[in-house]
Design an enzyme around this catalytic site. Sequence first.
Site, PDB file in Angstrom:
ATOM      1  N   GLY A 163       0.778  -1.315   0.118  1.00 33.52           N
ATOM      2  CA  GLY A 163       0.099  -0.075   0.062  1.00 33.52           C
ATOM      3  C   GLY A 163       0.706   1.177  -0.076  1.00 33.52           C
ATOM      4  N   SER A 164       0.570   2.253   0.792  1.00 38.27           N
ATOM      5  CA  SER A 164       1.207   3.703   0.665  1.00 38.27           C
ATOM      6  C   SER A 164       2.360   3.559   1.215  1.00 38.27           C
ATOM      7  CB  SER A 164      -0.091   4.421   1.389  1.00 38.27           C
ATOM      8  OG  SER A 164      -0.916   4.850   0.575  1.00 38.27           O
ATOM      9  N   THR A 165       2.913   2.510   2.119  1.00 36.60           N
ATOM     10  CA  THR A 165       4.255   2.503   2.564  1.00 36.60           C
ATOM     11  C   THR A 165       5.248   2.400   1.453  1.00 36.60           C
ATOM     12  OG1 THR A 165       3.909   0.309   2.943  1.00 36.60           O
ATOM     13  CG2 THR A 165       3.266   1.419   4.910  1.00 36.60           C
ATOM     14  N   PHE A 166       4.751   1.999   0.207  1.00 37.45           N
ATOM     15  CA  PHE A 166       5.645   1.714  -0.725  1.00 37.45           C
ATOM     16  C   PHE A 166       5.926   3.047  -1.454  1.00 37.45           C
ATOM     17  CE2 PHE A 166       6.205   0.366  -5.237  1.00 37.45           C
ATOM     18  CZ  PHE A 166       7.309  -0.714  -5.002  1.00 37.45           C
TER      19      PHE A 166
END
Lengths: 631, 382
Positions: free
Chosen positions: A330-333
């Site tokens: 998700g957005s941690t990427f």
Amino acid sequence: MTRIAGQAKGGDAKKGDATDAGVFTRRALLLGAGQLGIFGALAAKLYRTQIVEGERYATLSDNNRISERLIAPPRGRILDRSGVLLGGNQTNWRALFSPGQADAGAVLDAFAQLVPLGDAERARIERELRTHRRFVSVTLREFLSWEEMARIEVNAPDLPGVVVDVGTTRTYPKGPALAHVVGYVAPPNDEDVAEEPTLGLPGLRIGRAGMEKAHDARLRGLPGAVQMEVNAGGRVIRELDRQEGTPGEDLELTIDAGLQASVLGRLGDESASAVVLDARNGEVLAMTTTPSFDPTLFNSGVSQAQWVEWTRNRRTPLINKASAGLYPPGSTFKMVVAMAGLEANVIGPKDRITCPGFLDLGDTRFHCWSKHGHGALDMRGGLKNSCDVFFYEVARRAGIDRVAAMANRFGIGVDLEIELPGARRGLMPTRAWRRGHGKAWNIGDTISCGIGQGYIQTTPLALATYVARIASGRALQPHLTRRVAGVVQKGGAPDDWPALDLPERGLHLLREGMWAVVNEGGGTAPGARINLPGMQLAGKTGSSQVRRVSRNQREHGFNSAKLAWEFRPHALFVCYAPYDAPRYAVAVVVEHGNAGAAAAAPLGRDIMIEALTRDPAGQPAPAQRVAEGQS
Amino acid sequence: MTAARRLIRAEPSFGLLAKLWRLNWALVLLLCALAGVGYVALYSAAGGAPEPYASRHLLRFGVGLAMMLGVGLIDIRWVARLSWPVYGAAVGLLVLVLRIGHVGKGAQRWLELGGLQVQPSELAKIGLVMALAAWFRRASWAQMGNPLFLVLPAVLVALPVGLILKEPNLGTAVIVGLVGAAMFLAAGLRWWAVALALLPAPFAARFAFDHMHDYQRARITTFLNPESDPLGAGYNIIQSKIAMGSGGLWGKGFLQGTQGQLDFLPEKQTDFIFTTLAEEFGLVGGLAVLGLLACIVCAGMLIALRCRNRYGRLLALGVSTNFFMYVFVNLAMVLGAIPVGGVPLPLVSHGGSAMLMAMFGFGLLMSVHVHRDVEFAEKRDG
């Protein structure tokens, strides 16, 4: 009878007698000679047996009387970084029964009076008594308590053939808390024994999972041997020779058992995983997975019912979610995408991209999480707001292969060489990978990857590594082995790891963005802020869909929190602290936790506070603790 | 007064002292030595203790020795007169044991008589020897060539042999049959008759094998290949050979025989007693025992040769051949040369009945020796 007749016949008889005497003498001598000849033959046979074949029979005689038995060496202990026992050996008193002349049924009845036997247990014993050879003893009961043992010893006369024998069994004082990391041991199966015959030793266990398996050979040690004189009943008469084996080596992990326990407590009943790394050298300080299982159950064999319960549980207690659980990041990427864009020079640190709330590509519209859009953002702003459109665009400009290469450099989609068996590398898709499946790469796939969705799969361990690499700028790898047999292993010092070979300016930008996520107004994770001096936290939230959201759902006010548990998005949070001198890196994944900011970020913050306040700087030096643990 | 009566009267005075003087003390010494060997072996078989075998062995030998000397003093003519009653009693007991006997260890049947275990087959051996001696005593060379004259003695042999086979006890039956055959031969059986008797032997063997009990057949098949069943029927033979073979030249030493002391050797106090000796005293000890046994057999045969009356000669030959057969079957069995047969080594193995019957036999031998110059009244049928 007349005298004459008698005389006549007597004379006749006398003559006959004389002839007969001659015949008798000859025949008797013949028989005697024959008998002496047979004695000679017996003597020859005796000579042949004792002298000619004597050597062979002497060997056979020794084979009869000398029984060589291997003795299982004590298995090495597993300790945490400060010497707390995680896996050890416990004396196991067990009752054995070798029937011999005794009436097995009566003895079993008498035994059951002292130590209650279940129906299944009794059936097992009776089956083993039937199938075992006469001299092989059958285990009646393992793990006897002091009281049971005393009862058996006192009533020994009523229990002919029953002996109490001491063995060892593996214990895990921390139980489920470290079940996935420490692993467990189990009796070797037939294949193991075929490969390595010494594994057939009674009471020997081999590592089946976790560090018990990873370092099995060194933990196991070398078996000793004892030569005993036994009688025909297999009873030991005396010991002839004894060679002690080499005990297994002690294994010291990087794990901090105290931190592990508090992380586990914080995760509570969620199906979740959290990893705490030392951000400077990649040491795994805590690696938790909930729910867990009791590793000691494997010692004596897991019941069928228990096994079914574990394998059917949708929260997968047997799987180490930290190293083998796969989730889209998700957005941690987004830090990966940002760095890929910077390195490819498709965007500058201050370049702005305007977010109207969506990105149209051909006839497909990709939405930002914010319906109304974020307006014009630079990279720092994009990270802080976690603007989807910004990273759609950066990913589109950089291309999937550059994004993938950058992800690999941060530790996503590559083998991290963690010691744990069964660890998974996850998946970082590329064009070549897609071609390998016979399909073409679509630009839409790149867009999805831009926000860590699509085909990307990663583990919490990889996410923690990724954050630690951003924080330290070093290509460190997570590892669990600190010392083996007291010898410090490589990887404990920051300098053991090479630099990431990324421009410090770019890394700094990523760190700044992560700082803003937590500490600036408008960031996505204000709840993760730590208001303590010198402990500022930098992090990034993520929520990864497990199911595509259709346009129809979106237009009708889609609320993922109302979905069934297994269809809700996973909640993720990655962070490190302190911001100005990174010490710890944490990754938290709450399965189907819905929103990273709400479900994962507070966990990440609390774990980080725990890690920071447990800092060894304020505690006794490890060497001292080890000494205390051993005394 | 008949001539026969005068003949007896004409003999020198035959008092008790004279009889004692005439006893074969050399044989007594040999028997004591053999019993001593038995004591040592049984002491070892009990793991180095006089109990439970050795001391009882000594006691029995003492009783047996007294009985032997007692029997030895009985006039041989009285013995001759007892031949038929003894034979009759033996056959009667054999019938009785088939009816009410106890079966122990496979099939050797015994009777419980006043707390004593009696094996009628033991008595039958002596009884047969006595009966055949009594019958052949009067046989002239001419009569021995007459097949009709041989019918009765053949029946005398066949009766106990058949009854013992029915017990079933193949080993003893064969011994009894062979002892009977030896007596036929000594009595002057023509060689053509011997040849005629041996002709159907292979067929008889085949017939016997087909009608054997399973355990008997197992003995023969495991004898032919003991390794085929090392833990079952072949175990005894293999362990016995290992024990003897590992003894080597000088043996492992008294009480040091691992096979015997650690119980690998089965029946070491009974049938396999010689194995215990050979293991602990080696080839030297084994040959010494073998020599002692051969001396006893020779002493018996010498008594037969020196005796001047035909009954005594035949009796002595029968008794010593019987002893020889025992020794041969037992030794050949423990050496793995013939199938295992449950035959003890006389005066060495543990067991009361066998010991007493053996000593009774030696008593008869002694009587023959003491009365070697006695002549029988020639009371001919006519």
